[in-house]
Each structure stands twice: as structure tokens, then as C-alpha cells.
Design a protein around this motif. Structure first.
Motif, PDB file in Angstrom:
ATOM      1  N   GLN A 286       0.837  -1.205   0.000  1.00 40.53           N
ATOM      2  CA  GLN A 286       0.000   0.000   0.000  1.00 40.53           C
ATOM      3  C   GLN A 286       0.867   1.249   0.000  1.00 40.53           C
ATOM      4  O   GLN A 286       0.588   2.219  -0.724  1.00 40.53           O
ATOM      5  N   ASP A 287       1.934   1.255   0.812  1.00 41.31           N
ATOM      6  CA  ASP A 287       2.835   2.397   0.828  1.00 41.31           C
ATOM      7  C   ASP A 287       3.521   2.563  -0.524  1.00 41.31           C
ATOM      8  O   ASP A 287       3.693   3.690  -1.018  1.00 41.31           O
TER       9      ASP A 287
ATOM     10  N   ASN B 207       1.693   4.491  -2.982  1.00 36.81           N
ATOM     11  CA  ASN B 207       1.620   5.929  -2.722  1.00 36.81           C
ATOM     12  C   ASN B 207       2.994   6.588  -2.712  1.00 36.81           C
ATOM     13  O   ASN B 207       3.124   7.744  -2.298  1.00 36.81           O
ATOM     14  N   GLU B 208       4.010   5.878  -3.137  1.00 30.59           N
ATOM     15  CA  GLU B 208       5.377   6.398  -3.097  1.00 30.59           C
ATOM     16  C   GLU B 208       5.542   7.573  -4.059  1.00 30.59           C
ATOM     17  O   GLU B 208       4.989   7.587  -5.161  1.00 30.59           O
TER      18      GLU B 208
ATOM     19  N   ASN C 203       8.167   7.949   2.644  1.00 26.53           N
ATOM     20  CA  ASN C 203       7.577   7.041   1.655  1.00 26.53           C
ATOM     21  C   ASN C 203       7.937   7.507   0.248  1.00 26.53           C
ATOM     22  O   ASN C 203       7.078   7.850  -0.568  1.00 26.53           O
TER      23      ASN C 203
ATOM     24  N   ARG D   7       3.782  13.454  -8.935  1.00 23.33           N
ATOM     25  CA  ARG D   7       4.408  12.758  -7.808  1.00 23.33           C
ATOM     26  C   ARG D   7       5.922  12.990  -7.781  1.00 23.33           C
ATOM     27  O   ARG D   7       6.645  12.196  -7.191  1.00 23.33           O
TER      28      ARG D   7
ATOM     29  N   ASP E   1       2.963  15.348   1.403  1.00 18.32           N
ATOM     30  CA  ASP E   1       1.611  14.795   1.322  1.00 18.32           C
ATOM     31  C   ASP E   1       0.642  15.822   0.741  1.00 18.32           C
ATOM     32  O   ASP E   1      -0.188  15.506  -0.121  1.00 18.32           O
TER      33      ASP E   1
ATOM     34  N   ARG F  27      -1.470  13.222  -1.230  1.00 19.85           N
ATOM     35  CA  ARG F  27      -1.477  11.933  -0.532  1.00 19.85           C
ATOM     36  C   ARG F  27      -2.230  12.066   0.785  1.00 19.85           C
ATOM     37  O   ARG F  27      -2.334  13.145   1.360  1.00 19.85           O
ATOM     38  N   THR F  28      -2.728  10.945   1.284  1.00 21.64           N
ATOM     39  CA  THR F  28      -3.376  10.939   2.585  1.00 21.64           C
ATOM     40  C   THR F  28      -2.334  11.192   3.664  1.00 21.64           C
ATOM     41  O   THR F  28      -1.332  10.464   3.745  1.00 21.64           O
TER      42      THR F  28
END
Length: 296
Positions: free
Chosen positions: A35-36, A39-40, A71, A109, A261, A266-267
Motif C-alpha cells: 500500500q505504501d 503511494n510512493e 515514503n 508525484r 503529502d 497523498r493521505t
């Protein structure tokens, strides 16, 4: 990887990759969950050294401890150094790596980060990319930035101005005209900084170029760029390389995480760094002269 007798932590995975024909030493987390990983973010790093010093591989080792709490994968551009090449050549090498990443994955990103004269490289690159009509990275993170390679006191009496060693180094990097071209603070007009990505600036009052950090913040604000600046009293340059050794460092790394974030949508997440013998060993190294420091 082993640099000066220090092995990289086992939570990091490093590799040499190429973007646009430019070598990039990249390090990423080896313990992040799927999961991480999804979101990297990618950080492209411009190391300091006044354009004549610094090693991308050594910086990759220092930045390996950023991968888990942020992350992120961190790529340090292995650009050539002066006096073998001109300052413009150095900026173009970083710019080419950045173009390649933007073409591959876009800028949503992608974070540009750097220390010292890495700030000059980054904003010189952003100005080039903007002039080319390209989309820009999501954000910029700078520690102890220097954005004027002439360092002649024009933006305050920086410690660099009166430092004989740095004056000698400046003579090796290139002509005054060449240094002026890659010094973002020397670029006239508010429009030069307009449209730049939101920027986080962290600097300590012991930085050699503390006045340049303040001037860079001023120029960005004048161009209506969102800027967050953190000034730390009595801290040495680039303390985030050893953030895990003192409480303020931990807090500042969380600030960087929150900023990234927000910039990348990102969350938000509060991250605790894993306990590891490597960190305990490094903490002893950094605090061995402090009888009040915890070294367990």
C-alpha cells in the motif's frame, strides 16, 4: 554499498539508473508495504558542494534514511563537477534528468529537493523548464539553500562573503558571467519565479548562506508562490541528514512529510521510524560529545 566504512541500512535498496543519459543513484525503501509503495513519491535530489565537490553516491547513503519516513524513492543526480565542466553544463545535466522523469511519469508525484547550491541548480532548472513550456514538478524541498553562486554580499552579509576558502572555490567554478547565469537570485523580474512549484525551505541560523535563504523566500512570495519557511536557531547546515539524533530533527522530518503529502494530494500519515541498530550506532556517533544525550 559501503562508504567510508558505513554500510547502508537494510531497509534501503539502492541502484544506479539513467534518466535522459544522466546517471542517478536511486535509493528506495525495502520494507514499505504494498500500500505504501502504491503511494510512493519520487524525489530528484541536487546535492550541494559549490559545484566543485560532493558525491552522488555519498549523498545517496545520507538520504537512505529519508526513504521510509517520507515514503519516497530518492534519486541523487550524478552530475559532473567544475572546473572540468561549466556551471551551465551542470545545470543542464540535472535538467535533462528532470525532463526524462517528467516525460515518463509526469510531475504530480515528483519532488525536487536539494541542499546548499543544489537550490541554485533546482531553480535554474525550473526556469529552463518553464521557458520550454513544460509541466513542472509538484513541489520543491530545500535545506540550507544557496541560490547565488557569486556570494558577494549583494543579498546580505552571508558568511560565504568573507570566507577565504569559499572565495577560492568560487574562482574554480567559472567566470562571473557563467555563475550569474545559474544564480536564480540574480535573475531580474518577478516573472522569473512566477509559476514555480510550492516550496518548503528549512534553514538554520548557523548556515553559511542564511541571508540567501531569506532572500529566496522573499522572491518566491513576491511571485505569489506558496512558500513555507522553517528557521531553526543555532542549528548547523543540513541537519536533516541526521534528523534521527534529536527531537527537533524528528519534528522537521514530519513537517517535510506533511508538506509532500499536501503537495501530492497523498493521505496525511504520521510515521514512526523503525528501531534499528544502524540508527542507534549513528546516534552514538552524533551525540558522543554530549553527556546529556541518550545513546542506548
Amino acid at each position: 554499498m559501503n562508504i567510508e566504512g558505513l554500510s547502508s541500512p537494510d531497509w534501503a535498496r539502492e541502484e544506479l539508473v539513467s534518466f535522459g543519459g544522466v546517471g542517478v543513484w536511486r535509493v528506495s525503501s525495502a520494507i514499505a508495504s504494498p500500500q505504501d509503495k502504491a503511494n510512493e513519491v519520487s524525489i530528484l535530489y541536487a546535492h550541494g558542494g559549490r559545484l566543485v565537490a560532493g558525491s552522488a553516491m555519498r549523498y545517496m547513503y545520507l538520504l537512505s534514511t529519508w526513504t521510509y519516513p517520507l515514503n519516497a524513492s530518492v534519486g541523487v543526480v550524478d552530475y559532473p563537477l567544475a572546473p572540468e565542466v561549466s556551471p551551465e553544463h551542470i545545470v543542464e545535466a540535472f535538467s535533462q534528468a528532470c525532463r526524462s522523469i517528467l516525460d515518463e511519469q509526469g510531475g504530480e508525484r515528483l519532488i525536487l529537493a536539494g541542499d546548499g547550491t543544489g537550490a541554485a541548480i533546482i531553480f535554474s532548472t525550473l526556469m529552463k523548464l518553464k521557458d520550454e513550456g513544460r509541466d513542472l514538478p509538484a513541489a520543491v524541498v530545500l535545506t540550507s539553500p544557496s541560490a547565488d553562486l557569486l556570494a558577494d554580499g549583494s543579498f546580505g552579509q552571508d558568511r560565504l562573503t568573507s570566507n577565504e576558502t569559499w572565495r577560492a572555490v568560487r574562482s574554480l567554478t567559472g567566470s562571473e558571467e557563467s555563475l550569474r547565469k545559474v544564480s536564480p537570485l540574480r535573475q531580474e523580474g518577478v516573472d522569473k519565479f512566477s509559476g514555480m512549484p510550492e516550496t518548503l525551505i528549512l534553514y538554520g541560523t548557523r548556515d553559511l548562506a542564511v541571508d540567501q535563504a531569506k532572500q529566496l523566500k522573499k522572491r518566491l512570495l513576491e511571485a505569489n508562490v506558496r512558500v513555507e519557511a522553517i528557521e531553526r536557531q543555532n542549528l548547523w547546515p543540513n541537519w536533516l541528514f541526521c534528523y534521527y539524533t534529536f527531537p527537533e530533527g524528528w519534528a522537521d522530518m514530519q513537517i517535510v512529510r506533511d508538506f509532500i503529502d499536501g503537495a501530492t494530494s497523498r493521505t496525511p500519515q504520521h510515521v514512526s521510524f523503525p528501531q534499528h541498530p544502524f540508527l542507534k550506532r549513528m546516534k552514538r556517533v552524533w551525540t558522543r560529545n554530549d553527556p546529556q544525550a541518550e545513546t542506548s
